[in-house]
Write a protein that holds these residues in place. Structure first.
Motif, PDB file in Angstrom:
ATOM      1  N   PHE A 138       0.868  -1.284  -0.012  1.00 33.66           N
ATOM      2  CA  PHE A 138       0.032   0.078   0.033  1.00 33.66           C
ATOM      3  C   PHE A 138       0.727   1.310  -0.108  1.00 33.66           C
ATOM      4  O   PHE A 138       1.700   1.468   0.928  1.00 33.66           O
ATOM      5  CB  PHE A 138      -0.901  -0.087   1.230  1.00 33.66           C
ATOM      6  CG  PHE A 138      -1.937  -1.043   1.116  1.00 33.66           C
ATOM      7  CD1 PHE A 138      -2.850  -1.061   0.771  1.00 33.66           C
ATOM      8  CD2 PHE A 138      -1.605  -2.163   1.984  1.00 33.66           C
ATOM      9  CE1 PHE A 138      -3.971  -2.098   0.748  1.00 33.66           C
ATOM     10  CE2 PHE A 138      -2.440  -3.428   2.004  1.00 33.66           C
ATOM     11  CZ  PHE A 138      -3.677  -3.187   1.404  1.00 33.66           C
ATOM     12  N   PRO A 139       0.762   2.072  -1.115  1.00 28.63           N
ATOM     13  CA  PRO A 139       1.300   3.293  -1.061  1.00 28.63           C
ATOM     14  C   PRO A 139       1.039   4.468  -0.144  1.00 28.63           C
ATOM     15  O   PRO A 139       0.601   5.709  -0.394  1.00 28.63           O
ATOM     16  CB  PRO A 139       1.298   4.021  -2.362  1.00 28.63           C
ATOM     17  CG  PRO A 139       0.115   3.567  -2.766  1.00 28.63           C
ATOM     18  CD  PRO A 139      -0.205   2.099  -2.111  1.00 28.63           C
ATOM     19  N   LEU A 140       1.258   4.309   1.379  1.00 26.10           N
ATOM     20  CA  LEU A 140       0.913   5.084   2.219  1.00 26.10           C
ATOM     21  C   LEU A 140       1.820   6.110   2.779  1.00 26.10           C
ATOM     22  O   LEU A 140       1.497   7.004   3.357  1.00 26.10           O
ATOM     23  CB  LEU A 140       0.292   4.237   3.448  1.00 26.10           C
ATOM     24  CG  LEU A 140      -0.621   3.081   3.243  1.00 26.10           C
ATOM     25  CD1 LEU A 140      -0.917   2.258   4.376  1.00 26.10           C
ATOM     26  CD2 LEU A 140      -2.038   3.583   2.816  1.00 26.10           C
ATOM     27  N   GLY A 141       2.897   6.033   2.443  1.00 29.44           N
ATOM     28  CA  GLY A 141       3.909   6.902   2.899  1.00 29.44           C
ATOM     29  C   GLY A 141       5.330   6.086   3.514  1.00 29.44           C
ATOM     30  O   GLY A 141       5.716   5.268   2.489  1.00 29.44           O
ATOM     31  N   SER A 142       5.980   6.668   4.325  1.00 28.22           N
ATOM     32  CA  SER A 142       7.188   6.015   5.038  1.00 28.22           C
ATOM     33  C   SER A 142       7.158   5.473   6.191  1.00 28.22           C
ATOM     34  O   SER A 142       6.292   5.768   7.139  1.00 28.22           O
ATOM     35  CB  SER A 142       8.094   7.141   4.971  1.00 28.22           C
ATOM     36  OG  SER A 142       8.247   7.878   3.586  1.00 28.22           O
ATOM     37  N   VAL A 143       8.133   4.749   6.452  1.00 27.60           N
ATOM     38  CA  VAL A 143       8.343   4.087   7.649  1.00 27.60           C
ATOM     39  C   VAL A 143       9.617   4.679   8.518  1.00 27.60           C
ATOM     40  O   VAL A 143      10.730   4.391   7.787  1.00 27.60           O
ATOM     41  CB  VAL A 143       8.245   2.326   7.809  1.00 27.60           C
ATOM     42  CG1 VAL A 143       8.607   1.813   9.204  1.00 27.60           C
ATOM     43  CG2 VAL A 143       7.104   1.750   7.081  1.00 27.60           C
ATOM     44  N   TRP A 144       9.411   5.191   9.410  1.00 30.15           N
ATOM     45  CA  TRP A 144      10.645   5.922  10.117  1.00 30.15           C
ATOM     46  C   TRP A 144      10.895   5.260  11.848  1.00 30.15           C
ATOM     47  O   TRP A 144      10.112   4.687  12.226  1.00 30.15           O
ATOM     48  CB  TRP A 144      10.362   7.490  10.476  1.00 30.15           C
ATOM     49  CG  TRP A 144      10.332   8.196   9.240  1.00 30.15           C
ATOM     50  CD1 TRP A 144      10.751   7.914   7.914  1.00 30.15           C
ATOM     51  CD2 TRP A 144      10.223   9.529   9.393  1.00 30.15           C
ATOM     52  NE1 TRP A 144      10.783   8.931   7.061  1.00 30.15           N
ATOM     53  CE2 TRP A 144      10.463  10.268   8.056  1.00 30.15           C
ATOM     54  CE3 TRP A 144      10.230  10.660  10.180  1.00 30.15           C
ATOM     55  CZ2 TRP A 144      10.236  11.331   7.508  1.00 30.15           C
ATOM     56  CZ3 TRP A 144      10.109  12.059  10.037  1.00 30.15           C
ATOM     57  CH2 TRP A 144      10.240  12.388   8.662  1.00 30.15           C
ATOM     58  N   SER A 145      12.185   5.346  11.932  1.00 27.25           N
ATOM     59  CA  SER A 145      12.519   4.885  13.298  1.00 27.25           C
ATOM     60  C   SER A 145      12.936   6.447  13.971  1.00 27.25           C
ATOM     61  O   SER A 145      12.912   7.203  13.269  1.00 27.25           O
ATOM     62  CB  SER A 145      14.114   4.298  13.494  1.00 27.25           C
ATOM     63  OG  SER A 145      15.056   4.928  12.733  1.00 27.25           O
ATOM     64  N   SER A 146      13.180   6.364  15.214  1.00 28.73           N
ATOM     65  CA  SER A 146      13.688   7.539  15.954  1.00 28.73           C
ATOM     66  C   SER A 146      14.789   8.080  15.351  1.00 28.73           C
ATOM     67  O   SER A 146      14.800   9.335  15.203  1.00 28.73           O
ATOM     68  CB  SER A 146      13.785   7.302  17.268  1.00 28.73           C
ATOM     69  OG  SER A 146      12.578   7.063  18.168  1.00 28.73           O
ATOM     70  N   TYR A 147      15.703   7.184  14.764  1.00 27.71           N
ATOM     71  CA  TYR A 147      16.830   7.918  14.177  1.00 27.71           C
ATOM     72  C   TYR A 147      16.304   8.693  12.799  1.00 27.71           C
ATOM     73  O   TYR A 147      17.098  10.013  12.554  1.00 27.71           O
ATOM     74  CB  TYR A 147      17.753   6.898  13.548  1.00 27.71           C
ATOM     75  CG  TYR A 147      18.482   5.808  14.448  1.00 27.71           C
ATOM     76  CD1 TYR A 147      19.341   6.380  15.324  1.00 27.71           C
ATOM     77  CD2 TYR A 147      18.368   4.354  14.797  1.00 27.71           C
ATOM     78  CE1 TYR A 147      20.020   5.715  16.165  1.00 27.71           C
ATOM     79  CE2 TYR A 147      19.070   3.823  15.571  1.00 27.71           C
ATOM     80  CZ  TYR A 147      19.891   4.348  16.340  1.00 27.71           C
ATOM     81  OH  TYR A 147      20.732   3.695  17.243  1.00 27.71           O
ATOM     82  N   ASP A 148      15.458   8.174  11.940  1.00 32.88           N
ATOM     83  CA  ASP A 148      14.889   8.886  10.929  1.00 32.88           C
ATOM     84  C   ASP A 148      14.353  10.224  11.272  1.00 32.88           C
ATOM     85  O   ASP A 148      14.558  11.159  10.566  1.00 32.88           O
ATOM     86  CB  ASP A 148      13.893   8.209  10.061  1.00 32.88           C
ATOM     87  CG  ASP A 148      14.618   6.837   9.586  1.00 32.88           C
ATOM     88  OD1 ASP A 148      15.671   6.897   8.983  1.00 32.88           O
ATOM     89  OD2 ASP A 148      13.966   5.877   9.860  1.00 32.88           O
ATOM     90  N   PHE A 149      13.694  10.392  12.546  1.00 34.84           N
ATOM     91  CA  PHE A 149      12.843  11.431  12.757  1.00 34.84           C
ATOM     92  C   PHE A 149      14.167  12.546  13.332  1.00 34.84           C
ATOM     93  O   PHE A 149      14.000  13.707  12.895  1.00 34.84           O
ATOM     94  CB  PHE A 149      12.116  11.213  13.860  1.00 34.84           C
ATOM     95  CG  PHE A 149      11.414  12.476  14.672  1.00 34.84           C
ATOM     96  CD1 PHE A 149      10.584  13.267  13.636  1.00 34.84           C
ATOM     97  CD2 PHE A 149      11.391  12.598  15.974  1.00 34.84           C
ATOM     98  CE1 PHE A 149       9.898  14.287  14.203  1.00 34.84           C
ATOM     99  CE2 PHE A 149      10.647  13.930  16.512  1.00 34.84           C
ATOM    100  CZ  PHE A 149      10.190  14.677  15.498  1.00 34.84           C
ATOM    101  N   VAL A 150      15.160  12.046  13.830  1.00 34.49           N
ATOM    102  CA  VAL A 150      16.180  13.178  14.283  1.00 34.49           C
ATOM    103  C   VAL A 150      16.839  13.557  13.057  1.00 34.49           C
ATOM    104  O   VAL A 150      17.200  14.902  12.953  1.00 34.49           O
ATOM    105  CB  VAL A 150      17.241  12.379  14.949  1.00 34.49           C
ATOM    106  CG1 VAL A 150      18.580  13.050  15.118  1.00 34.49           C
ATOM    107  CG2 VAL A 150      16.616  12.069  16.606  1.00 34.49           C
ATOM    108  N   LEU A 151      16.962  12.557  11.926  1.00 36.78           N
ATOM    109  CA  LEU A 151      17.482  13.316  10.610  1.00 36.78           C
ATOM    110  C   LEU A 151      17.018  14.411  10.068  1.00 36.78           C
ATOM    111  O   LEU A 151      17.121  15.293   9.656  1.00 36.78           O
ATOM    112  CB  LEU A 151      17.697  12.402   9.571  1.00 36.78           C
ATOM    113  CG  LEU A 151      18.597  11.226  10.088  1.00 36.78           C
ATOM    114  CD1 LEU A 151      18.996  10.131   8.872  1.00 36.78           C
ATOM    115  CD2 LEU A 151      20.216  11.448  10.385  1.00 36.78           C
ATOM    116  N   TYR A 152      15.285  13.895  10.131  1.00 32.97           N
ATOM    117  CA  TYR A 152      14.382  14.990   9.607  1.00 32.97           C
ATOM    118  C   TYR A 152      14.749  16.318  10.262  1.00 32.97           C
ATOM    119  O   TYR A 152      14.423  17.367   9.741  1.00 32.97           O
ATOM    120  CB  TYR A 152      13.088  14.346   9.843  1.00 32.97           C
ATOM    121  CG  TYR A 152      11.886  15.398   9.714  1.00 32.97           C
ATOM    122  CD1 TYR A 152      11.378  16.084   8.660  1.00 32.97           C
ATOM    123  CD2 TYR A 152      11.327  16.098  10.911  1.00 32.97           C
ATOM    124  CE1 TYR A 152      10.397  17.051   8.658  1.00 32.97           C
ATOM    125  CE2 TYR A 152      10.465  17.150  11.007  1.00 32.97           C
ATOM    126  CZ  TYR A 152      10.105  17.695   9.824  1.00 32.97           C
ATOM    127  OH  TYR A 152       9.010  18.609   9.532  1.00 32.97           O
TER     128      TYR A 152
END
Length: 225
Positions: A138-152
């Motif tokens: 399903f093309p719903l978006g992205s899966v992030w970890s807390s690491y990814d959130f910090v990069l954002y």
């Protein structure tokens, strides 16, 4: 950073979570959270979580396939995976929060409430078993970890957040995960996986800093703190 990650999260995004996550994970933590975050989680004392009914969960996970490791190629020694049908006990509470949040992600896009979602989880096993297989179909978006959130946050607020604070957050996430894993009985392999994640994301931080230092500034800028 001057405020914890959960404060950044509620400031940056419209956060949604299932009723199961609310009852099992968030309510026990409410007393430890600042008033501002509690108000975002609750409004006038009314729970703002979303109910997931059994028919929704059954529709998404009743007939479920995911990539499973089946062996190694005898010619090239590369791992072999294939789609396999998996029977999930929908009555079990194990990983129910992740399953219900997948239902919410699908319903959010289907209803048009949001065009895309970000699924945030640090449960890598549950993400591998449930979340990634859903998001691959399903093309719903992205899966992030807390690491990814910090990069954002580093990209989004590059002028406001110093690289040292970002690297400290990466270290803190890793340390917290290792402490939790050691309580459960961590293996050398798992410890190495977390160390590799720390190295990988630290390198990403350096690369982001390298690019953003040179990147031409344009459009609206957030003022430094």
């Amino acid at each position: 950073m001057k405020k914890p990650l959960y404060s950044w999260l509620f400031d940056e995004f419209d956060v949604a979570y299932s009723d199961f996550v609310w009852n099992k994970e968030l309510i026990p933590q409410l007393g430890r959270l600042p008033d501002k975050i509690r108000k975002k989680l609750t409004k006038g004392g009314v729970n703002k979580s979303r109910l997931v009914n059994q028919s929704q969960e059954k529709a998404l996970f009743g007939s479920f396939y995911r990539m499973e490791y089946v062996g190694v190629c005898s010619r090239c020694s590369q791992p072999i995976s294939k789609h396999k049908s998996v029977n999930i006990n929908l009555q079990s509470d194990t990983d129910r929060g992740e399953r219900h949040n997948c239902v919410i992600a699908l319903d959010t896009v289907r209803s048009g409430e949001h065009r895309q979602v970000i699924y945030l989880t640090d449960d890598y096993k549950a993400a591998r078993n449930y979340v990634h297989p859903i998001f691959e179909i399903f093309p719903l978006g992205s899966v992030w970890s807390s690491y990814d959130f910090v990069l954002y946050l580093f990209v989004r607020h590059f002028l406001r957040i110093h690289i040292d604070d970002i690297k400290k957050s990466i270290r803190d996430i890793t340390a917290k995960a290792l402490v939790s894993a050691k309580v459960q009985g961590i293996s050398k392999e798992t410890e190495l996986i977390w160390q590799n994640r720390f190295i990988t994301y630290s390198q990403k931080v350096d690369r982001i800093d390298q690019v953003m230092q040179k990147f031409p500034r344009g459009g609206k800028q957030c003022p430094p703190c």
